[in-house]
Design an enzyme around this catalytic site. Sequence first.
Site, PDB file in Angstrom:
ATOM      1  N   GLY A  15       0.636  -1.986   0.106  1.00  0.00           N
ATOM      2  CA  GLY A  15       0.468   0.271  -0.176  1.00  0.00           C
ATOM      3  C   GLY A  15       0.825   1.042   0.055  1.00  0.00           C
ATOM      4  O   GLY A  15       0.711   1.586  -0.654  1.00  0.00           O
ATOM      5  N   GLU A  34       9.883   4.616   6.487  1.00  0.00           N
ATOM      6  CA  GLU A  34       9.755   3.178   7.608  1.00  0.00           C
ATOM      7  C   GLU A  34      10.496   2.518   8.373  1.00  0.00           C
ATOM      8  O   GLU A  34      11.896   3.269   8.243  1.00  0.00           O
ATOM      9  CB  GLU A  34      10.148   1.598   5.749  1.00  0.00           C
ATOM     10  CG  GLU A  34      10.312   0.610   5.637  1.00  0.00           C
ATOM     11  CD  GLU A  34       9.238  -0.055   6.056  1.00  0.00           C
ATOM     12  OE1 GLU A  34       9.687  -0.761   6.982  1.00  0.00           O
ATOM     13  OE2 GLU A  34       8.418   0.163   5.554  1.00  0.00           O
ATOM     14  N   GLY A  85       6.254  -6.075   3.058  1.00  0.00           N
ATOM     15  CA  GLY A  85       6.583  -7.662   3.222  1.00  0.00           C
ATOM     16  C   GLY A  85       7.007  -8.162   1.803  1.00  0.00           C
ATOM     17  O   GLY A  85       7.141  -9.836   1.760  1.00  0.00           O
ATOM     18  N   ALA A  90       6.410 -13.874  -0.728  1.00  0.00           N
ATOM     19  CA  ALA A  90       7.017 -16.057  -1.482  1.00  0.00           C
ATOM     20  C   ALA A  90       6.030 -15.867  -2.970  1.00  0.00           C
ATOM     21  O   ALA A  90       5.994 -16.174  -3.490  1.00  0.00           O
ATOM     22  CB  ALA A  90       5.592 -16.942  -0.493  1.00  0.00           C
ATOM     23  N   VAL A 232       0.872  11.127  15.665  1.00  0.00           N
ATOM     24  CA  VAL A 232       0.660  11.542  14.741  1.00  0.00           C
ATOM     25  C   VAL A 232      -0.850  12.576  14.854  1.00  0.00           C
ATOM     26  O   VAL A 232      -2.048  12.369  15.843  1.00  0.00           O
ATOM     27  CB  VAL A 232      -0.144  11.361  12.847  1.00  0.00           C
ATOM     28  CG1 VAL A 232      -0.874  11.765  11.982  1.00  0.00           C
ATOM     29  CG2 VAL A 232       0.500   9.910  12.708  1.00  0.00           C
ATOM     30  N   HIS A 472      -1.116 -14.069   7.042  1.00  0.00           N
ATOM     31  CA  HIS A 472      -1.695 -13.155   6.407  1.00  0.00           C
ATOM     32  C   HIS A 472      -2.815 -12.980   7.764  1.00  0.00           C
ATOM     33  O   HIS A 472      -4.122 -12.801   7.113  1.00  0.00           O
ATOM     34  CB  HIS A 472      -2.620 -13.694   5.110  1.00  0.00           C
ATOM     35  CG  HIS A 472      -1.772 -14.453   3.562  1.00  0.00           C
ATOM     36  ND1 HIS A 472      -2.036 -15.463   3.399  1.00  0.00           N
ATOM     37  CD2 HIS A 472      -0.218 -13.891   3.360  1.00  0.00           C
ATOM     38  CE1 HIS A 472      -1.230 -15.761   2.043  1.00  0.00           C
ATOM     39  NE2 HIS A 472      -0.332 -14.861   2.226  1.00  0.00           N
ATOM     40  N   GLY A 505      -2.982  -4.026   4.606  1.00  0.00           N
ATOM     41  CA  GLY A 505      -3.562  -5.236   5.072  1.00  0.00           C
ATOM     42  C   GLY A 505      -5.090  -5.250   5.627  1.00  0.00           C
ATOM     43  O   GLY A 505      -6.627  -5.353   5.785  1.00  0.00           O
TER      44      GLY A 505
END
Length: 548
Positions: A15, A34, A85, A90, A232, A472, A505
């Site tokens: 994202g 990051e 990620g 994978a 924030v 996940h 996610g």
Amino acid sequence: MPEHYDFVVIGSGFGGSVSALRLAEKGYRVIVLEQGRRWTPESLPHSTWDLRRWIWDPALGLRGFFSVRFFRHVVVLHGNAVGGGSITYANTLLVPRPSVWREGSWAGLADWERVMPQHYDTARRMLGVTTNRRLDAADERLREMARACGVESTFYPTEVGVFFGDDKDPPGTLYPDPYFGGEGPERHSCIGCGGCMIGCRYGAKNTLDQNYLFLAQKRGAEVRAETRVVDVRPLGADPTGAQGYEVSSVSQASGSRAAPARFTCRGVVFAASSLGTQDLLLRLKARGSLPGLSDVLGHGVRTNAESLIGVRFPGSTRDLSRGVAIGSGIYIDEHTHVEAVRYPAGSDSMGLLTTVMTLGRPGWTRIFTWLGTLLRMLLTRPRETLRVLSPRKWAREAVILLCMQTLDGELSMRLKRRWFWPFSRRLATSGARIPTFIPAANEFALRAARVTGGVPMTSVTEILLNVPMTAHCMGGAVMGRDRRQGVIDGRNRVFGYANMFICDGSALSANLGVNPSLTITALTEHAMSHIAVAGEQRWDGMAEEAGT
């Protein structure tokens, strides 16, 4: 004095990288913060035994890119790095079945089945999605298992973000940028080493630092690595952030002593992964920095109803570690999807988290069933059983089976003081327990192992802790018609705040049943497509709630 940008993007995963590129293309001044490291082929670990460069836990001096988080209900595997990620995932990039858009809290917020295909097409092009051309021994093993169980017709090679090059050239050949007309980096073709999940050192894996993030930086976006956001808050007297935001961070770099930094901006994109975004937003809501966040925050967490099991072939002469990380998959029923997964030869440390498969009912009594199974195997097949329990040659001898279901189920996340660490609050799960294992998948593994001469395996956490593993984790800041149903609207805008977005996610609002990376990418493309170019932006964009 704080540095000023138009947008601060928190996180550089699927994202965050999409957001950075699309915002930079529209003329905004963008910085990406990051907390993970920037990796190069030279700095990547050679195996999973190099814990200092593989595992992410700065408190223990481990500054890798792979993290294991233990919760009461589930063990979550995820990544931290420049590129998020994508460094450790994978490569599998699958479009979920269309019906997922008619399920969960995002149902009806848009004509998703008409709108999303164009964004999936863009995501596939940008990530270089192609059909796997390296079916190796583990994939053939999965095909054998599927044949033995009567589902060979469902076998398929996966759709992956890997550059395979030209078939007439040998693996490892260097090519000029094959994707972006010379704007991207040159690439080597895949050699099938199986090392995708410990970082591709050969330039064949289409990680985000090779596409979205690479192009974003060429267009002026700045990426600040090893920087963790801690606060924030809106600027000025307007609590909705219409005047902008101040973002505070600390350095994660070794020896930096958590040096602070401040940034001001007009807009913020939270893209720190499902766990990272939930943790940060829950803290900001609790301390009063963003008190207007929806009370739905932390709810609707899903795990793809996932289970990690496998089959090991002790003493096998077929090297099951070769190929791409996830090279093939099958469907054992209409709800259950199984993929063949591998680590490269020598990366055997994950073998410490596996043991012999045990049936029985979930719960603490299952430990005794497992002990009985283990004792029986030691008495009847001692040499083979000891080989299965040893991590030595685990990657060469094992087929990991990643099992996912589309059946829905939810958890909640909250901040809580744990009995073993009462000094601060940590992210914790709550709610009804999710299934510890998938009965259909376990039955498949048992039958397949019996027919192919292997030994079925399961995770140690499933037996000893009665919790499954998942790679996940999704949801927690889901979409809804208003703040009573969700944290964000159908354009990923946060209810109650101006120019604030969640693009990772945590925004996924139904169980996908497939690997979520492509959907996160496509959904962020959809969100960014609604943001005006810099010269036309009025900075008054608020999420619209139903009935307002």
